[in-house]
Design a protein around this motif. Sequence first.
Motif, short mmCIF file in Angstrom:
data_model
loop_
_atom_site.label_atom_id
_atom_site.label_comp_id
_atom_site.label_asym_id
_atom_site.label_seq_id
_atom_site.Cartn_x
_atom_site.Cartn_y
_atom_site.Cartn_z
N ASP A 1 -9.25 9.30 0.50
CA ASP A 1 -9.25 10.20 1.66
C ASP A 1 -8.24 11.34 1.44
OD1 ASP A 1 -10.36 10.80 4.19
OD2 ASP A 1 -8.56 10.03 5.19
N ILE A 2 -7.06 10.98 0.96
CA ILE A 2 -6.03 12.00 0.72
C ILE A 2 -6.48 12.96 -0.37
CG2 ILE A 2 -3.66 12.36 -0.12
CD1 ILE A 2 -2.93 9.64 1.21
N GLU A 3 -6.99 12.39 -1.46
CA GLU A 3 -7.43 13.24 -2.60
C GLU A 3 -8.56 14.19 -2.17
OE1 GLU A 3 -8.38 10.65 -5.84
OE2 GLU A 3 -6.28 9.96 -5.85
N ASN A 4 -9.53 13.66 -1.42
CA ASN A 4 -10.65 14.49 -0.98
C ASN A 4 -10.17 15.62 -0.07
OD1 ASN A 4 -12.57 13.12 -2.39
ND2 ASN A 4 -13.16 11.78 -0.70
N ALA A 5 -9.28 15.31 0.84
CA ALA A 5 -8.79 16.33 1.77
C ALA A 5 -8.01 17.41 1.03
CB ALA A 5 -7.92 15.69 2.86
N MET A 6 -7.40 17.05 -0.07
CA MET A 6 -6.64 18.04 -0.86
C MET A 6 -7.53 18.86 -1.77
SD MET A 6 -3.07 16.39 -1.94
CE MET A 6 -1.90 15.93 -0.68
N SER B 1 0.84 -1.21 0.00
CA SER B 1 0.00 0.00 0.00
C SER B 1 0.87 1.26 0.00
CB SER B 1 -0.92 0.02 1.23
OG SER B 1 -1.82 -1.05 1.16
N ALA B 2 1.95 1.24 0.77
CA ALA B 2 2.83 2.43 0.82
C ALA B 2 3.42 2.71 -0.56
CB ALA B 2 3.95 2.22 1.84
N MET B 3 3.79 1.64 -1.26
CA MET B 3 4.36 1.81 -2.61
C MET B 3 3.31 2.46 -3.53
SD MET B 3 7.23 1.08 -4.11
CE MET B 3 7.57 1.75 -5.70
N LYS B 4 2.05 1.99 -3.43
CA LYS B 4 0.99 2.54 -4.30
C LYS B 4 0.74 4.01 -3.94
CE LYS B 4 -1.57 -1.56 -5.54
NZ LYS B 4 -2.46 -2.53 -4.98
N ILE B 5 0.69 4.29 -2.65
CA ILE B 5 0.41 5.68 -2.23
C ILE B 5 1.56 6.60 -2.64
CG2 ILE B 5 0.06 7.17 -0.21
CD1 ILE B 5 -1.48 4.81 1.08
N ALA B 6 2.80 6.15 -2.42
CA ALA B 6 3.96 6.99 -2.78
C ALA B 6 3.94 7.29 -4.28
CB ALA B 6 5.25 6.27 -2.40
N THR B 7 3.63 6.27 -5.08
CA THR B 7 3.60 6.45 -6.53
C THR B 7 2.51 7.44 -6.92
OG1 THR B 7 4.34 4.17 -6.72
CG2 THR B 7 3.49 5.18 -8.72
N ALA C 1 -7.34 1.91 -1.82
CA ALA C 1 -8.18 2.83 -2.61
C ALA C 1 -8.89 3.81 -1.68
CB ALA C 1 -9.19 2.03 -3.44
N ASP C 2 -9.34 3.31 -0.52
CA ASP C 2 -10.00 4.20 0.45
C ASP C 2 -9.01 5.24 0.98
OD1 ASP C 2 -12.48 3.02 0.28
OD2 ASP C 2 -12.04 1.53 1.84
#
Length: 374
Positions: free
Chosen positions: A367-372, A250-256, A362-363
């Motif tokens: 969450d990150i995208e919505n907060a941004m 998950s960290a790899m996906k989020i970092a990318t 994906a959740d």
Amino acid sequence: MYSKETTCVYNQQQHQGVNTPIFTSTANRYIGFDEILYPRNFNTENQKAIVDKLCRLEHGEAGLIFSSGTAAIATVLFSFLKAGDHVLFSQEIYGGTVKLIEEEFPKYNIAFDFVSSADMGNMESLVRENTRVVYTETPSNPLISVVDLEAVAAVAKKHNLLTVVDSTFATPINQNPILLGIDIVVHSGTKYLGGHHDLCFGAVITSQRLKDVIYQSALNFGGSLNGLDCYLIERSLKTLALRVEKQNASAMKIATALQENPQISTVYYPGLQQHPNHVVAARQMTGGFGGMLSFELKDVAKTGAFLGRLQLIIPALSLGGVDTTICQPSKSSHANLPEEERLALGIRDSLLRLSVGIEDVADLLRDIENAMKH
Ligand SMILES: Cc1ncc(COP(=O)(O)O)c(C=O)c1O
């Protein structure tokens, strides 16, 4: 020798049941017994079951568990140091460890120098005649720098120095410093080994010879752990590999994904090709790059609002649990550093440190995208 996944689950020393029964007694029979059982002697069945498992995971011969990571670190350092000695520390280490060094070492006339993580492999010029120990942390907090452990071990061996590595961020699933030539591994088990944000402990894994030295001081410092927490750790360790493998992915996906986000200026994750230590990380972090990453928002003024708008990700201290947490190091772990020193370390107000949990990635991204977005 079993795989790491199996080692996490299988208890070598069984007491009829699959799990170790909880031994709470502090008064134990002594007539006719060679060894006197006592929690502060680090020899209860519950303590031994965890140490056995951690030794197998870290490829160490012996170890001890403590009531916190800090107790483990302090006990190791004070087991080997005396007045007049000198220690080399990498600069990017946990703030509490820096506090321990800066506040306690001067009382005992123990000298120290800090070296940037990037220069740890070239620390030879700083080795003094009285240098005894080299201490580093990898990956480090909060910029997730990676120290070349083989390079550190090579210099240390040449000068007969003891090497200690805080491998908390990596976990034994991703990295085994002993296999890279390091003498002693320490963990804040409060993080990934416990993994649920609900218990505090520390671990030391090393050779039998060094453990015997540490044990003598550990008896005097008294930072042992109780049976009830041991039971929770035994339970947590069963899922360590599962949790960490999921957190790595998950960290790899989020970092990318964060790298592509126009509102983010920099992402710090050793799994990314662009990370300055990616090549070293790929060589020594054989299990994966870990669940910790940091990033900087382009607009620092939006940092507070971003944190406030997260719905799923919890702004919280500590790390390594199943719940994803986020913090702003300049206002938390490194808040006590003078601003100049903090900025020199690259810890700006725009920096956020994410500890990726085991939720659906994906959740987390949503969450990150919505907060941004707002
Ligand atoms: C890398 C690292 N080492 C050591 C410690 C200290 O561990 P504890 O809080 O269990 O004493 C921490 C705590 O945050 C840490 O992050």
